[in-house]
Design a protein around this motif. Sequence first.
Motif, PDB file in Angstrom:
ATOM      1  N   LEU A 275      13.212   5.854  24.790  1.00  0.00           N
ATOM      2  CA  LEU A 275      11.672   5.674  23.850  1.00  0.00           C
ATOM      3  C   LEU A 275      11.856   5.567  22.440  1.00  0.00           C
ATOM      4  O   LEU A 275      13.500   6.215  21.644  1.00  0.00           O
ATOM      5  N   GLY A 276      10.814   5.885  21.873  1.00  0.00           N
ATOM      6  CA  GLY A 276      11.483   5.507  20.344  1.00  0.00           C
ATOM      7  C   GLY A 276       9.573   5.120  19.812  1.00  0.00           C
ATOM      8  O   GLY A 276       8.219   5.196  20.267  1.00  0.00           O
ATOM      9  N   ASN A 277       9.125   6.546  18.731  1.00  0.00           N
ATOM     10  CA  ASN A 277       8.130   6.715  17.787  1.00  0.00           C
ATOM     11  C   ASN A 277       8.556   6.843  16.880  1.00  0.00           C
ATOM     12  O   ASN A 277       9.160   6.806  16.342  1.00  0.00           O
ATOM     13  N   ILE A 278       7.093   5.820  15.377  1.00  0.00           N
ATOM     14  CA  ILE A 278       7.252   6.096  14.530  1.00  0.00           C
ATOM     15  C   ILE A 278       5.590   6.754  14.064  1.00  0.00           C
ATOM     16  O   ILE A 278       4.257   6.477  14.889  1.00  0.00           O
ATOM     17  N   VAL A 279       6.047   8.018  13.822  1.00  0.00           N
ATOM     18  CA  VAL A 279       4.770   8.556  12.931  1.00  0.00           C
ATOM     19  C   VAL A 279       4.612   8.247  11.562  1.00  0.00           C
ATOM     20  O   VAL A 279       5.458   8.273  10.381  1.00  0.00           O
ATOM     21  N   ILE A 280       3.450   7.884  10.948  1.00  0.00           N
ATOM     22  CA  ILE A 280       3.801   7.883   9.224  1.00  0.00           C
ATOM     23  C   ILE A 280       2.113   8.264   8.966  1.00  0.00           C
ATOM     24  O   ILE A 280       1.237   8.715   9.179  1.00  0.00           O
ATOM     25  N   PHE A 281       2.604   8.366   7.807  1.00  0.00           N
ATOM     26  CA  PHE A 281       1.543  10.065   6.642  1.00  0.00           C
ATOM     27  C   PHE A 281       0.821   9.145   6.040  1.00  0.00           C
ATOM     28  O   PHE A 281       1.314   8.279   6.051  1.00  0.00           O
ATOM     29  N   ASN A 282       0.075   9.622   5.629  1.00  0.00           N
ATOM     30  CA  ASN A 282      -1.186   8.992   4.772  1.00  0.00           C
ATOM     31  C   ASN A 282      -2.178  10.404   4.661  1.00  0.00           C
ATOM     32  O   ASN A 282      -2.691  10.971   4.924  1.00  0.00           O
ATOM     33  N   GLU A 283      -1.216  11.464   3.882  1.00  0.00           N
ATOM     34  CA  GLU A 283      -1.426  12.489   3.297  1.00  0.00           C
ATOM     35  C   GLU A 283      -2.301  12.514   2.378  1.00  0.00           C
ATOM     36  O   GLU A 283      -3.694  13.458   2.365  1.00  0.00           O
TER      37      GLU A 283
ATOM     38  N   PRO B 156      12.221   2.936  -1.764  1.00  0.00           N
ATOM     39  CA  PRO B 156      12.051   3.508  -3.224  1.00  0.00           C
ATOM     40  C   PRO B 156      11.206   4.043  -3.862  1.00  0.00           C
ATOM     41  O   PRO B 156      10.826   4.495  -4.713  1.00  0.00           O
ATOM     42  N   GLN B 157       9.379   3.762  -3.308  1.00  0.00           N
ATOM     43  CA  GLN B 157       8.869   3.900  -3.536  1.00  0.00           C
ATOM     44  C   GLN B 157       7.883   5.506  -3.004  1.00  0.00           C
ATOM     45  O   GLN B 157       7.205   6.348  -3.003  1.00  0.00           O
ATOM     46  N   GLY B 158       8.604   6.108  -1.801  1.00  0.00           N
ATOM     47  CA  GLY B 158       8.565   7.380  -1.148  1.00  0.00           C
ATOM     48  C   GLY B 158       8.609   7.142   0.827  1.00  0.00           C
ATOM     49  O   GLY B 158       8.960   6.009   0.792  1.00  0.00           O
ATOM     50  N   CYS B 159       8.773   8.145   0.874  1.00  0.00           N
ATOM     51  CA  CYS B 159       8.880   8.656   2.867  1.00  0.00           C
ATOM     52  C   CYS B 159       7.333   8.355   3.004  1.00  0.00           C
ATOM     53  O   CYS B 159       6.147   8.598   2.439  1.00  0.00           O
ATOM     54  N   LEU B 160       7.938   6.722   4.057  1.00  0.00           N
ATOM     55  CA  LEU B 160       5.817   6.592   4.368  1.00  0.00           C
ATOM     56  C   LEU B 160       6.403   7.743   6.019  1.00  0.00           C
ATOM     57  O   LEU B 160       5.204   7.318   6.661  1.00  0.00           O
ATOM     58  N   GLY B 161       7.413   7.242   6.385  1.00  0.00           N
ATOM     59  CA  GLY B 161       6.907   8.928   7.907  1.00  0.00           C
ATOM     60  C   GLY B 161       8.337   8.878   8.597  1.00  0.00           C
ATOM     61  O   GLY B 161       9.696   8.549   7.528  1.00  0.00           O
ATOM     62  N   VAL B 162       8.315   8.900  10.375  1.00  0.00           N
ATOM     63  CA  VAL B 162       9.478   9.037  10.823  1.00  0.00           C
ATOM     64  C   VAL B 162       9.490   8.276  12.039  1.00  0.00           C
ATOM     65  O   VAL B 162       8.539   8.199  12.306  1.00  0.00           O
TER      66      VAL B 162
END
Length: 530
Positions: free
Chosen positions: A70-78, A151-157
Amino acid sequence: MSAVEFGLASQTPLAGALSQLPFERPFTGLELAVKYQALNHLGRSITSMTLDDLARNLVALLRPIFPCDLGNIVIFNEGADGNPWRSLGTAQLAPMDAQIGHTTVWSVYEEEKPLWISDWQQDERLAVRKEAQNATGIGYRSLCRLPLCTPQGCLGVLSLANARAHSFSENEIQLLLLAADQVALGLANSLLREELQKLKSESPEDKAYVEGDQSSVPVFEEIVGGSPALQRVLRQVEVVAPTDSGVLIQGETGTGKELIAQAIHNRSARRDRPFVKVNCAAIPSGLLESELFGHEKGAFTGAIMRKPGRFEVADKGTLFLDEVGDIPLELQAKLLRVLQEHEFERLGSSRTQQVDVRVIAATHRDLKQMVEEGTFRSDLYYRLHVFPLTVPPLRDRREDIPLIVRHFVDKYAQRMNRHIETITSKTMEVFTNYAWPGNVRELQNFIERAVILSPGTSLRAPLDELTQAGLGSQTNLSTLEEMEREHVLRALKESNWVTGGPKGAAVRLGMKRTTLAYRIRKLGIPVRPQ
């Protein structure tokens, strides 16, 4: 709720966690070659994918590298007004109805540190067990979560799970860390395309703005690799690029100092203005002043017309002074003045000209030692040394070598209309273990020669040209110097002690002639055979 409150902060660091994994045999050479080819395929495929494509193909792309079910990406947009995160992939490997601060996904994102779960049923952490129990219908036993950092920061997990416990080995984890970097860059491209498409759809007026703004998107062109040593440099580039301050790029010959300078310019407010390059070692000292500051007609014999210097050409832009340590002492005072006062006079003129130029300097020489020896002005050194940045040699980022090899193989194969699909494990092992005293430039030249010698689908590299002295994993400084001396000596002997020209030793080593001359002096090599 903090990471300490739900039982993650006291977890053993990654290095310690890896050491607790059950022992597994290392990859064979063939297996490693297959893994690296899969890693390269991932990097090339993911850059052109939409978010939907990425969600559908994530597991298929990563399975040759890591045995995931299984694979999953969580994208954050605070900063979003609605849901501050969204999930992509085959399954939601974290309860999406829970508060963000109560999940291990948030802990990995916030701290930018990976999390490895060999078997959640034997894991003592409360958050880990609670998440697994709430993930009804998924039924995983082992899980890893990796921050997707650019380099711009963390996008997600990125999260990958397997139905079996202890399903990953230490070797696979090391490769997966590299794969996460590729996924992060692909995700950044997909998010950018998505955002540009959304501006385009708002109004016709916005369309022209979006299309004109795409050229300002900063990219690290031609800089290949995801090693920690290289990423540290790229993060420094991100920090200094918008400031308009001077930068001194240091590093051995062939490490890519010019590419770093170009990346700084591309990410600055001057990116739409000229980027002018000057190799101070390649211009005779008597002509360097005219080249930098220009001259008036009749200023010297042969000056038949007025000529603007590189500082004038680079006005409002960036001037890259490569090999700044080769500037003659008598010219350093004039360079210092233009750096401090932003003014100069053309050769043969008394009129002062104002100029607005950002100067990025580079050198492979030890400027501090040159100051002590009296061959470089101390005030100029400190003026250039505002933001020092050191590019690591290739031997300090060996994990990047397979990616760089594949990059240059594809580049030259396309140029020569070849179709090279495979690189043997033995070849890649020699590439990875060799010291590369000429760094990326030497590797690039060697790969070009190898592609020329490869008429079929497999790379036929002349491995006998590479010394085997660098195969040891533990190499001290004196040994590296001895290896470099031996390598330079061999090139000199094979070229009949000719340093310049198309068949000279400098070309064989992938160096400039002036750089080779400096190396010969530094290594104490006699100028004629004994």
